[in-house]
Design an enzyme around this catalytic site. Structure first.
Site, PDB file in Angstrom:
ATOM      1  N   GLU A  90       0.828  -0.932  -0.118  1.00 56.86           N
ATOM      2  CA  GLU A  90      -0.041  -0.117  -0.053  1.00 56.86           C
ATOM      3  C   GLU A  90       0.830   1.196   0.052  1.00 56.86           C
ATOM      4  OE1 GLU A  90      -2.557   0.460   3.238  1.00 56.86           O
ATOM      5  OE2 GLU A  90      -3.857   2.001   2.355  1.00 56.86           O
TER       6      GLU A  90
ATOM      7  N   ASN B 294     -12.410  -3.377   1.089  1.00 52.73           N
ATOM      8  CA  ASN B 294     -11.239  -3.360   2.195  1.00 52.73           C
ATOM      9  C   ASN B 294     -11.766  -3.320   3.356  1.00 52.73           C
ATOM     10  OD1 ASN B 294      -8.468  -3.287   3.169  1.00 52.73           O
ATOM     11  ND2 ASN B 294      -9.016  -1.036   3.418  1.00 52.73           N
ATOM     12  N   GLU B 295     -12.022  -4.049   4.159  1.00 53.76           N
ATOM     13  CA  GLU B 295     -12.095  -4.078   5.694  1.00 53.76           C
ATOM     14  C   GLU B 295     -13.507  -3.162   5.798  1.00 53.76           C
ATOM     15  OE1 GLU B 295      -8.564  -3.216   7.830  1.00 53.76           O
ATOM     16  OE2 GLU B 295      -9.359  -1.179   8.024  1.00 53.76           O
TER      17      GLU B 295
ATOM     18  N   CYS C 240      -6.513   1.235   2.808  1.00 48.19           N
ATOM     19  CA  CYS C 240      -7.433   2.104   2.763  1.00 48.19           C
ATOM     20  C   CYS C 240      -7.221   2.940   1.349  1.00 48.19           C
ATOM     21  CB  CYS C 240      -7.077   3.206   3.861  1.00 48.19           C
ATOM     22  SG  CYS C 240      -7.593   2.235   5.511  1.00 48.19           S
TER      23      CYS C 240
HETATM   24  O1  AHR Z   1      -2.282  -1.265   6.947  1.00 46.55           O
HETATM   25  C1  AHR Z   1      -2.643  -0.102   7.239  1.00 46.55           C
HETATM   26  C2  AHR Z   1      -4.144   0.254   7.092  1.00 46.55           C
HETATM   27  O2  AHR Z   1      -4.693  -0.892   7.977  1.00 46.55           O
HETATM   28  C3  AHR Z   1      -4.792  -0.106   5.819  1.00 46.55           C
HETATM   29  O3  AHR Z   1      -4.719   0.645   4.693  1.00 46.55           O
HETATM   30  C4  AHR Z   1      -6.117  -0.382   6.418  1.00 46.55           C
HETATM   31  O4  AHR Z   1      -6.695  -1.395   5.688  1.00 46.55           O
HETATM   32  C5  AHR Z   1      -6.175  -0.956   7.574  1.00 46.55           C
HETATM   33  O5  AHR Z   1      -6.981  -0.311   8.600  1.00 46.55           O
END
Ligand code: AHR
Length: 837
Positions: free
Chosen positions: A225, A565-566, A428
């Site tokens: 990321e 994503n979560e 994120c």
């Molecule tokens: O890994 C950091 C963050 O943690 C990621 O962007 C997110 O998916 C999670 O909350």
């Protein structure tokens, strides 16, 4: 009305309400042993749902000392999520609980959630005032509003009669949670006391070769990321910062982020920010460029890179820029140079700027000495006005020598992990801070000048020079499966930036109602186009052709795609996820779609996410949890209970977090211990990735990370080595084993982990042994399936003190004795023995 009068009036109402509640709730509640339950939250909105009880509505007791039975999930991270004036009520007949609250101070956003038992809550819904009608049942048990003093604090809430057994249940639940929490809080710092007097142990690991099972040999992958400057200024080898003058004040909050960021115009002793033009730009997606007015010889446009430009003596650097003369100017030659901050020349080359239309100009620079904070300078020889854009400097020596490539040393340490897949572009970053910040993959491909820069929700700028095409190439270069994750039609639930549709607070925070339904068909098409870009025929498909135009006619062989994503599992999410999922399944049934089950290992999103994925038959779900080392120690059976007929698991983000968030041996060993259990369950957990991966020193938003770096050096953490030892010693056959020690202490035995796997193509056996105890464990491994004497037995150990941050794997001894493997596990260690047949 003064407060005294109001309180006594409310007290009267309370007594009356108490009586009437008792009378009326007999319709809902027919038990003699009942009390009044009061539901409330802090006036400032900063708490979740608290409960209190009273027999006589005079003396109140907090239920489980202020335990929060429900938390609002609307709004930006942490304190942005608020609950005001929760109204708790119970449905007649079903007994279901409903809670309605104000999610913002202004009351523009209201929220609802329901529960069968006040312990587990369903998905939350957010709406404007009036919208609650949709959620509320027709008949609820009688509630009354009242003011009370709970544990010395005045509070106001909604009350109703309930059987006392409900309170007992609530307390038991909170006690259980707190007990679990105290286990999860266990740290090695307490080992001196916890294990005082513990003597070195002897252990036997007995392998059962009759119950082997096939497991995933793709277990270990990486999560990439762009957080902590992982991409621009990190893995992406570009050395010029803000090369396209597209930084914007929206990108970052603490510094002056604008088109002139990292740029200076130097005229003699005088320095200034460059003038910025927007007339006839290089590309509509790149509207800004620099205007350099040269009146005095030596005037130059300078870039300071990302914390300076690091250079190696004798290495070659490829400079390029787009430039033109301003209308009516003749132009001429210009010097491109690299200099120390004091102005000492390190390398120089000539370019010629004579056209009044954009031209790409190139030069090669070879520094005469190493430098860590060099500056790139463009100095026209002739007076006049010049325009510059896309000013770039790349080391020639990128990873695998690719143009527009990756920093070779960083890419190499990623490759050295032996990852079987790479997840990108987040995290994120994939679902973005608000609808307008969702990562649109199409904006990240094509010629660099056509790419759409994007604000990075971690507080900086993404050029997206490292975009989808480059991610696919990197996967190919390291032999890893690409695993792109696209937003599920909703942005991050912690969003705090208004969408362009916003006409109230509802569109400025949280999921923002998701992408409007009328825009969903186009969004879904984008997702399908992504798969076509990766896998489509270069001659017969539109997006396959674009891939070929980018230099890669051969398909990338995409097998996985993550959707979401979560995310917060709400109706808004469910609708959009289902639409995207169905479209992908229908068009590309061969692709493994990965759904999402929230940011934790439990709770509403986990439960609802799993329900949705199971109902839809999603092949795999993405689980995330950042937890204390103690959680890993005490939850090694987490996956042993998983139903193998349900979706498989991608453990997409995990890491052990200690207070202060160090990257030390203790967290690495907790992860290793847990991974032995994950490997045991690698028939259901198919893939897993630690997160986050990379962090640039001085630009870190999140700790711990696997790899820390600056412009010239890389620091690998003990957790990196845990990942590497698992990545390098992967098998596709799991050999169950049972461990017995000469200690009767369950807390000691829990801290020893083992996993035995076989690589069936080579016949190699890998034995992983983790010792998270302060004493050594002398271990014998029995019943290994050996055919004769092994050709080679090699052992590696990662060990040290729990707070060591620089522990590295070392060779160690392990011997075979009569078919038995003997090895000594040092205190706090992770040992891997590899046995070649
Ligand atoms: O890994 C950091 C963050 O943690 C990621 O962007 C997110 O998916 C999670 O909350």
């Amino acid at each position: 009305m003064n407060r005294g009068i109001r309180t006594s009036l409310l007290a009267t109402i309370l007594v009356a309400a108490g009586t009437s509640l008792q009378a009326r709730t007999s319709e809902c509640l027919n038990v003699p042993d009942s009390v009044t339950l009061l539901a409330y939250a802090q006036d400032n909105g900063e708490s979740g749902l608290h409960l209190a009880w009273s027999r006589d509505s005079a003396r109140w007791f907090s239920v489980a000392d202020g335990y929060e039975y429900l938390k609002s999930d609307f709004g930006s991270w942490g304190r942005g999520k608020k609950m005001f004036a929760p109204r708790l009520m119970q449905e007649q007949g079903s007994g279901k609980w409903h809670c309605i609250w104000r999610a913002t101070a202004s009351g523009q956003v209201m929220a609802h959630a329901s529960s069968d038992d006040l312990l587990t809550w369903g998905a939350q819904s957010y709406f404007e005032p009036g919208g609650e009608k949709t959620y509320l049942p027709v008949h609820t048990c009688r509630t009354g509003q009242l003011e009370a003093t709970v544990e010395g604090k005045a509070c106001q809430g909604w009350a109703q009669r309930v059987p006392y057994s409900l309170i007992e249940n609530l307390v038991r639940y909170a006690d259980h949670k707190r007990l679990r929490q105290s286990l999860h809080d266990e740290q090695t710092a307490q080992d001196g006391t916890r294990f005082a007097g513990l003597k070195p142990l002897t252990a036997t690991l007995t392998v059962d070769t009759t119950q082997t099972k096939a497991i995933s040999n793709h277990l270990i992958g990486i999560f990439f990321e762009d957080i902590n400057y992982a991409a621009d200024g990190g893995l992406y080898a570009e050395l010029v910062q803000n090369r396209d003058f597209e930084y914007s004040p929206r990108d970052g909050s603490r510094e002056k982020w604008d088109s002139g960021y990292a740029w200076t115009v130097r005229e003699g002793e005088h320095t200034a920010a460059p003038a910025i033009g927007t007339e006839q730009p290089l590309h509509p997606n790149n509207p800004h460029y620099a205007i350099l007015q040269v009146n005095t010889p030596g005037t130059s446009l300078e870039n300071s890179g990302y914390d300076g430009i690091a250079l190696k003596q004798g290495a070659r650097y490829d400079f390029s820029c787009r430039a033109r003369t301003a209308p009516g100017n003749r132009g001429g030659k210009a010097t491109v140079s690299l200099r120390t901050p004091e102005g000492r020349l390190l390398a120089s080359a000539r370019i010629s700027i004579t056209a009044d239309e954009w031209k790409q100009l190139r030069a090669t620079l070879t520094p005469s000495e190493d430098a860590t904070r060099a500056v790139l300078c463009i100095t026209p020889n002739e007076p006049g006005s010049y325009h510059f854009d896309l000013v770039s400097l790349f080391p020639r020596d990128t990873f695998k020598g690719r143009k527009n490539g990756l920093r070779a040393d960083l890419a190499q340490v990623l490759a050295d992990l032996h990852p079987r897949f790479v997840r990108f572009p987040g995290g994120c970053v994939a679902h973005g801070d608000g609808i307008d910040n969702i990562y649109d993959w199409k904006g990240s491909i094509g010629p660099l000048e056509a790419r759409k820069p994007l604000r990075n929700l971690w507080g900086y700028h993404q050029t997206r020079g490292l975009g989808y095409h480059e991610y696919f190439l990197f996967c190919e270069d390291i032999g890893a499966e690409p695993l792109p994750v696209v937003a599920a039609g909703v942005p991050c639930q912690n969003s705090g930036t208004c969408s362009h549709h916003a006409d109230s607070e509802l569109g400025c925070n949280g999921q923002q109602g998701g992408i409007p339904q009328e825009e969903m068909p186009a969004y879904i098409q984008d997702v399908l186009d992504l798969i076509e870009y990766a896998n489509g025929d270069a001659r017969k498909t539109v997006w396959g052709r674009k891939r070929a135009e980018a230099g890669h006619p051969k398909p990338f062989g995409l097998k996985y795609i993550g959707i979401g994503n979560e995310d917060l599992i709400t109706t808004v999410f469910e609708e959009r996820f289902t639409q995207i999922y169905r479209a992908v399944r229908e068009r590309y049934p061969e692709i493994t779609v990965i759904g999402t089950v929230g940011p934790f290992y439990e709770g509403t999103d986990y439960i609802e996410g799993w329900k949705l994925a199971t109902r839809l038959g999603v092949p795999m779900v993405d689980e995330h949890y950042y937890v204390q080392p103690g959680w890993f120690i005490h939850n090694q059976d987490f996956y042993d209970r998983y139903d193998r007929s349900k979706p498989q698991v991608y453990l997409g983000e995990y890491a052990a977090h200690l207070p202060g968030r160090p990257s030390n041996l203790e967290v690495a060993l907790a992860e290793a211990l847990y991974l032995t259990a994950v490997e045991r369950n690698a028939d259901v957990v198919r893939i897993a990735s630690y997160a986050p991966l990379l962090a640039k020193e001085g630009h870190t938003q999140w700790r711990p990370d696997l790899i820390y770096f600056d412009n010239t050096s890389i620091r690998l953490t003990p957790s990196y080595y845990t990942q590497q030892l698992f990545g390098r010693h992967a098998g596709d056959l799991y050999l169950p084993s049972s461990l017995s020690t000469d200690s009767k202490r369950a807390d000691a035995n829990k801290r020893i982990g083992a996993s035995v796997v076989r690589r069936q193509d080579t016949g190699e056996l890998f034995v992983k042994l983790v010792n998270l105890l302060p004493v050594s464990v002398s271990t014998t491994v029995e019943s290994l399936p050996l055919q004769g004497t092994p050709a080679e037995v090699a052992a590696t150990v990662l060990t040290g003190k729990p707070d060591d941050t620089d522990a590295k794997p070392q060779p160690t001894t392990a011997s075979m004795d009569n078919g038995r493997l003997q090895c000594e596990l040092p205190p706090y260690s992770f040992t891997v023995v590899s046995i070649k047949p």
